[in-house]
Design a protein around this motif. Structure first.
Motif, PDB file in Angstrom:
ATOM      1  N   PRO A  55      -5.165  -4.706   9.084  1.00 41.12           N
ATOM      2  CA  PRO A  55      -3.852  -4.127   9.390  1.00 41.12           C
ATOM      3  C   PRO A  55      -3.704  -2.738   8.759  1.00 41.12           C
ATOM      4  CG  PRO A  55      -3.639  -5.982   7.854  1.00 41.12           C
ATOM      5  CD  PRO A  55      -5.076  -5.931   8.276  1.00 41.12           C
ATOM      6  N   SER A  59       1.823  -0.909   7.722  1.00 41.82           N
ATOM      7  CA  SER A  59       2.502  -2.138   8.127  1.00 41.82           C
ATOM      8  C   SER A  59       3.117  -2.851   6.922  1.00 41.82           C
ATOM      9  CB  SER A  59       1.563  -3.059   8.926  1.00 41.82           C
ATOM     10  OG  SER A  59       0.460  -3.461   8.151  1.00 41.82           O
ATOM     11  N   CYS A  60       2.669  -2.553   5.716  1.00 38.23           N
ATOM     12  CA  CYS A  60       3.248  -3.190   4.520  1.00 38.23           C
ATOM     13  C   CYS A  60       3.820  -2.198   3.509  1.00 38.23           C
ATOM     14  CB  CYS A  60       2.192  -4.034   3.809  1.00 38.23           C
ATOM     15  SG  CYS A  60       1.635  -5.465   4.746  1.00 38.23           S
ATOM     16  N   HIS A  61       3.436  -0.921   3.612  1.00 38.92           N
ATOM     17  CA  HIS A  61       3.904   0.085   2.644  1.00 38.92           C
ATOM     18  C   HIS A  61       4.697   1.159   3.367  1.00 38.92           C
ATOM     19  CE1 HIS A  61       1.369  -1.434  -0.656  1.00 38.92           C
ATOM     20  NE2 HIS A  61       0.393  -1.568   0.221  1.00 38.92           N
ATOM     21  N   GLY A  70       4.886  -4.755   0.735  1.00 43.33           N
ATOM     22  CA  GLY A  70       4.352  -4.120  -0.472  1.00 43.33           C
ATOM     23  C   GLY A  70       5.272  -3.001  -0.931  1.00 43.33           C
ATOM     24  N   PRO A  71       4.999  -2.434  -2.121  1.00 41.07           N
ATOM     25  CA  PRO A  71       5.845  -1.350  -2.642  1.00 41.07           C
ATOM     26  C   PRO A  71       5.746  -0.086  -1.772  1.00 41.07           C
ATOM     27  CG  PRO A  71       4.295  -2.144  -4.339  1.00 41.07           C
ATOM     28  CD  PRO A  71       3.912  -2.799  -3.056  1.00 41.07           C
ATOM     29  N   ARG A  83       1.116   1.625 -14.401  1.00 35.32           N
ATOM     30  CA  ARG A  83       1.094   0.222 -13.979  1.00 35.32           C
ATOM     31  C   ARG A  83       0.301  -0.663 -14.935  1.00 35.32           C
ATOM     32  NH1 ARG A  83       5.220  -0.041 -10.675  1.00 35.32           N
ATOM     33  NH2 ARG A  83       4.861   0.281  -8.457  1.00 35.32           N
ATOM     34  N   TYR A  92      -6.389   2.923 -11.246  1.00 34.78           N
ATOM     35  CA  TYR A  92      -5.478   1.865 -10.835  1.00 34.78           C
ATOM     36  C   TYR A  92      -5.396   1.784  -9.311  1.00 34.78           C
ATOM     37  CZ  TYR A  92      -1.261  -0.610  -9.641  1.00 34.78           C
ATOM     38  OH  TYR A  92      -0.392  -1.474  -9.034  1.00 34.78           O
ATOM     39  N   THR A  93      -5.308   2.945  -8.665  1.00 32.57           N
ATOM     40  CA  THR A  93      -5.191   2.967  -7.210  1.00 32.57           C
ATOM     41  C   THR A  93      -6.479   2.458  -6.567  1.00 32.57           C
ATOM     42  OG1 THR A  93      -3.737   4.869  -7.444  1.00 32.57           O
ATOM     43  CG2 THR A  93      -4.532   4.388  -5.224  1.00 32.57           C
ATOM     44  N   PRO A 100      -7.310  -6.025  -4.721  1.00 32.18           N
ATOM     45  CA  PRO A 100      -5.836  -6.032  -4.803  1.00 32.18           C
ATOM     46  C   PRO A 100      -5.281  -7.162  -5.663  1.00 32.18           C
ATOM     47  CG  PRO A 100      -6.592  -6.288  -2.502  1.00 32.18           C
ATOM     48  CD  PRO A 100      -7.807  -6.108  -3.348  1.00 32.18           C
ATOM     49  N   VAL A 105       1.821  -6.186  -8.563  1.00 30.91           N
ATOM     50  CA  VAL A 105       3.031  -5.462  -8.946  1.00 30.91           C
ATOM     51  C   VAL A 105       4.175  -6.477  -9.063  1.00 30.91           C
ATOM     52  CG1 VAL A 105       4.630  -3.610  -8.309  1.00 30.91           C
ATOM     53  CG2 VAL A 105       2.217  -3.431  -7.687  1.00 30.91           C
ATOM     54  N   GLY A 109       4.319 -10.247  -3.839  1.00 30.81           N
ATOM     55  CA  GLY A 109       3.349 -11.343  -3.744  1.00 30.81           C
ATOM     56  C   GLY A 109       1.927 -10.817  -3.659  1.00 30.81           C
ATOM     57  N   ALA A 111      -0.247 -10.414  -1.480  1.00 31.33           N
ATOM     58  CA  ALA A 111      -0.320 -10.466  -0.028  1.00 31.33           C
ATOM     59  C   ALA A 111      -1.190  -9.374   0.578  1.00 31.33           C
ATOM     60  CB  ALA A 111       1.090 -10.365   0.552  1.00 31.33           C
ATOM     61  N   TYR A 116     -10.427  -4.787   2.505  1.00 38.19           N
ATOM     62  CA  TYR A 116     -10.582  -3.327   2.628  1.00 38.19           C
ATOM     63  C   TYR A 116     -11.863  -2.843   1.950  1.00 38.19           C
ATOM     64  CZ  TYR A 116      -5.925  -2.943   4.588  1.00 38.19           C
ATOM     65  OH  TYR A 116      -4.831  -3.062   5.402  1.00 38.19           O
ATOM     66  N   MET A 132      -2.188   8.722  -1.563  1.00 37.90           N
ATOM     67  CA  MET A 132      -1.157   7.950  -2.253  1.00 37.90           C
ATOM     68  C   MET A 132      -0.653   8.693  -3.488  1.00 37.90           C
ATOM     69  SD  MET A 132      -2.045   3.950  -1.737  1.00 37.90           S
ATOM     70  CE  MET A 132      -0.329   3.506  -2.123  1.00 37.90           C
TER      71      MET A 132
HETATM   72  C1  HEC Z   1      -0.386  -7.255   4.506  1.00 33.63           C
HETATM   73  C2  HEC Z   1       0.313  -6.310   3.652  1.00 33.63           C
HETATM   74  C3  HEC Z   1      -0.446  -5.157   3.034  1.00 33.63           C
HETATM   75  C4  HEC Z   1      -1.284  -4.244   3.633  1.00 33.63           C
HETATM   76  C5  HEC Z   1      -1.709  -4.191   5.082  1.00 33.63           C
HETATM   77  C6  HEC Z   1      -1.681  -3.302   2.608  1.00 33.63           C
HETATM   78  N1  HEC Z   1      -1.096  -3.638   1.418  1.00 33.63           N
HETATM   79 FE1  HEC Z   1      -1.255  -2.593  -0.329  1.00 33.63          FE
HETATM   80  N2  HEC Z   1      -0.077  -3.993  -1.252  1.00 33.63           N
HETATM   81  C7  HEC Z   1       0.525  -5.075  -0.632  1.00 33.63           C
HETATM   82  C8  HEC Z   1       1.309  -5.822  -1.597  1.00 33.63           C
HETATM   83  C9  HEC Z   1       2.105  -7.087  -1.323  1.00 33.63           C
HETATM   84  C10 HEC Z   1       1.174  -5.139  -2.817  1.00 33.63           C
HETATM   85  C11 HEC Z   1       1.829  -5.524  -4.141  1.00 33.63           C
HETATM   86  C12 HEC Z   1       1.084  -6.677  -4.755  1.00 33.63           C
HETATM   87  C13 HEC Z   1      -0.182  -6.244  -5.392  1.00 33.63           C
HETATM   88  O1  HEC Z   1      -0.097  -5.525  -6.403  1.00 33.63           O
HETATM   89  O2  HEC Z   1      -1.265  -6.582  -4.871  1.00 33.63           O
HETATM   90  C14 HEC Z   1       0.310  -3.985  -2.551  1.00 33.63           C
HETATM   91  C15 HEC Z   1      -0.042  -3.040  -3.516  1.00 33.63           C
HETATM   92  C16 HEC Z   1      -0.767  -1.884  -3.264  1.00 33.63           C
HETATM   93  C17 HEC Z   1      -1.015  -0.850  -4.216  1.00 33.63           C
HETATM   94  C18 HEC Z   1      -0.422  -0.785  -5.615  1.00 33.63           C
HETATM   95  C19 HEC Z   1       1.013  -0.228  -5.412  1.00 33.63           C
HETATM   96  C20 HEC Z   1       1.843  -0.030  -6.641  1.00 33.63           C
HETATM   97  O3  HEC Z   1       3.006   0.412  -6.478  1.00 33.63           O
HETATM   98  O4  HEC Z   1       1.391  -0.281  -7.766  1.00 33.63           O
HETATM   99  C21 HEC Z   1      -1.775   0.099  -3.600  1.00 33.63           C
HETATM  100  C22 HEC Z   1      -2.307   1.369  -4.226  1.00 33.63           C
HETATM  101  C23 HEC Z   1      -1.999  -0.349  -2.250  1.00 33.63           C
HETATM  102  N3  HEC Z   1      -1.358  -1.550  -2.073  1.00 33.63           N
HETATM  103  C24 HEC Z   1      -2.709   0.353  -1.301  1.00 33.63           C
HETATM  104  C25 HEC Z   1      -2.874  -0.059   0.017  1.00 33.63           C
HETATM  105  C26 HEC Z   1      -3.652   0.671   0.997  1.00 33.63           C
HETATM  106  C27 HEC Z   1      -4.346   1.994   0.749  1.00 33.63           C
HETATM  107  C28 HEC Z   1      -3.621  -0.071   2.150  1.00 33.63           C
HETATM  108  C29 HEC Z   1      -4.364   0.207   3.449  1.00 33.63           C
HETATM  109  C30 HEC Z   1      -5.781   0.507   3.348  1.00 33.63           C
HETATM  110  C31 HEC Z   1      -2.807  -1.240   1.891  1.00 33.63           C
HETATM  111  N4  HEC Z   1      -2.364  -1.198   0.587  1.00 33.63           N
HETATM  112  C32 HEC Z   1      -2.522  -2.215   2.814  1.00 33.63           C
HETATM  113  C33 HEC Z   1       0.424  -5.418   0.689  1.00 33.63           C
HETATM  114  C34 HEC Z   1      -0.345  -4.758   1.634  1.00 33.63           C
END
Ligand code: HEC
Length: 135
Positions: A55, A59-61, A70-71, A83, A92-93, A100, A105, A109, A111, A116, A132
Motif C-alpha cells: 500500500p 494511505s496511512c500517513h 499512522g502519524p 522518538r 529512527y526513520t 516498523p 509510536v 497500533g 499496523a 517494505y 519525511m
Molecule cells: C497500513 C498502514 C501504513 C502504511 C501503508 C505505512 N505506514 Fe508507516 N506507520 C503506520 C503506523 C500505524 C505507524 C505507527 C506505529 C509504529 O510506530 O509502527 C507508522 C509509523 C511510521 C513511521 C514513524 C512515524 C513517527 O511519527 O514516529 C515512519 C517513519 C513511517 N511509518 C514511514 C512509512 C513509510 C515511508 C511508508 C511507505 C513506504 C509507510 N510508513 C507506510 C502505518 C502505516
C-alpha cells in the motif's frame, strides 16, 4: 578429469549466481550505514506510489496534520530525533521503515506493513527518509 569438470561447473554456477539480477521482491535491505544520499523530491513521489504491491505510504500517513492509521508527516522532521533515545532522526526513520515493529509510536497500533524492507531499493529508502525529514 572428473574433478576438473566439477570445478568448472561450480565456477560457472557461482558466476551465474553473481550475475543474475535479484528478483524485484527480494531486495536485501540496505544497511543504514551504506544508504546513498536521499532525494526528498523523489521521496515525495514514492510516498504516494505503490511499490512492490505494498500500500502507498499516503494511505496511512497524512501530509496535512490529520490523524490516520499512522502519524501525520506534518512536523515529522521536528519529532523524529526525539522518538527513541540515542537514535538520530535518520536512524529512527530508517528503522521505522525497515523494521516498523521495533518501536511503536504511542497511541498507534502495530499496523505498518513489514514488507517494505523487501521491496524498497537502498535509493528508495534514502529518498523516503529525506522526504519525511524535510517536513
Ligand atoms: C497500513 C498502514 C501504513 C502504511 C501503508 C505505512 N505506514 Fe508507516 N506507520 C503506520 C503506523 C500505524 C505507524 C505507527 C506505529 C509504529 O510506530 O509502527 C507508522 C509509523 C511510521 C513511521 C514513524 C512515524 C513517527 O511519527 O514516529 C515512519 C517513519 C513511517 N511509518 C514511514 C512509512 C513509510 C515511508 C511508508 C511507505 C513506504 C509507510 N510508513 C507506510 C502505518 C502505516
Amino acid at each position: 578429469m572428473q574433478r576438473l569438470g566439477l570445478a568448472l561447473i561450480l565456477t560457472l554456477s557461482l558466476l551465474l549466481a553473481a550475475c543474475a539480477p535479484a528478483p524485484a521482491d527480494e531486495i536485501p535491505p540496505a544497511g543504514f550505514d551504506s544508504l546513498p544520499v536521499g532525494n526528498p523530491a523523489r521521496g515525495a513521489e514514492l510516498f504516494a506510489e505503490r511499490i512492490g504491491g505494498q500500500p502507498t505510504c499516503t494511505s496511512c500517513h497524512s501530509l496535512d496534520g490529520s490523524r490516520n492509521v499512522g502519524p501525520t508527516v506534518q512536523g515529522y522532521g521536528q519529532v523524529a530525533g526525539q522518538r527513541v533515545s540515542g537514535q538520530s532522526a535518520e536512524e529512527y526513520t530508517y528503522e521505522s521503515i525497515i523494521s516498523p515493529w521495533a518501536h511503536i509510536v504511542p497511541s498507534y497500533g502495530n499496523a505498518m506493513p513489514a514488507r517494505y524492507s523487501q521491496v524498497l531499493t537502498p535509493q528508495d529508502t534514502a529518498d523516503l527518509i529525506a522526504f519525511m525529514l524535510s517536513n
